[in-house]
Motif scaffolding. Sequence first.
Motif, PDB file in Angstrom:
ATOM      1  N   THR A  77       0.698  -1.208   0.044  1.00 45.20           N
ATOM      2  CA  THR A  77      -0.049   0.022   0.118  1.00 45.20           C
ATOM      3  C   THR A  77       0.890   1.371   0.129  1.00 45.20           C
ATOM      4  N   SER A  78       0.363   2.417   0.011  1.00 44.10           N
ATOM      5  CA  SER A  78       0.983   3.704  -0.355  1.00 44.10           C
ATOM      6  C   SER A  78       1.421   4.185   1.226  1.00 44.10           C
ATOM      7  N   LEU A 123      -0.714   0.508  -7.691  1.00 41.83           N
ATOM      8  CA  LEU A 123      -0.063   0.025  -6.321  1.00 41.83           C
ATOM      9  C   LEU A 123       1.098  -1.128  -6.715  1.00 41.83           C
TER      10      LEU A 123
END
Length: 220
Positions: free
Chosen positions: A134-135, A158
């Motif tokens: 995830t970011s 992603l």
Amino acid sequence: MKKGVSFLVTVALMALASFLASAYDPSPLQDTCVAVDDPKNAVFVNGKFCKNPNLTVAEDFLYQGLNIPGNTSNYVGSIVNLITVDQLPGENTLGMSLARIDYEPNGQNPPHFHPRASEIFTVLEGKLLVGFVTSNPEHRFISKVLNKGDIFVFPLGLIHFQFNIGHTNAVAIATLNSQNPGVITIANAVFGSNPPINPDFLARAFQLDRKVVEYLQARF
């Protein structure tokens, strides 16, 4: 009176929603789109002309050969056969594409992401470890071991990967919601850019010795 006001507010909100929906920018289908004033130097955003609908034939919507295994004898031990609008003209403007991915034992599809598409990933044969990150700032690593018939989703933009952890060849199908999803393989992009990125910068960014960075740049 209150009912009338409520009705008008509802109508106004619906009209605003309709305006916003129509005003929303379309998804980009290429990496860059620099504005030009001279139409002679312009190109179509999706890079394709449209065939006269009266002249379309079944072959425009047909691709054959996805059943043929790809050659995995390379340094990552996998091969991606991506079917975009270039291979299947009937895909144009439909917002989708598809890929067959073959893996030899220990083969991998290295960490990469698609700037213009989410991906639904289906295992046809074999056993694959897959995952995405995830970011910022969480960087959660979400992974799963997939077997034949399992499906996994990689969200838009992603970083994700697949790794054949089985003892036999593996095959998967990836479906993407863009006719030109794009792919950025992290190692290739960072260490194989043209021209090369300054190794001192990369050494600090990745907390590596400059000699390690130069070695990696020579490899890619």
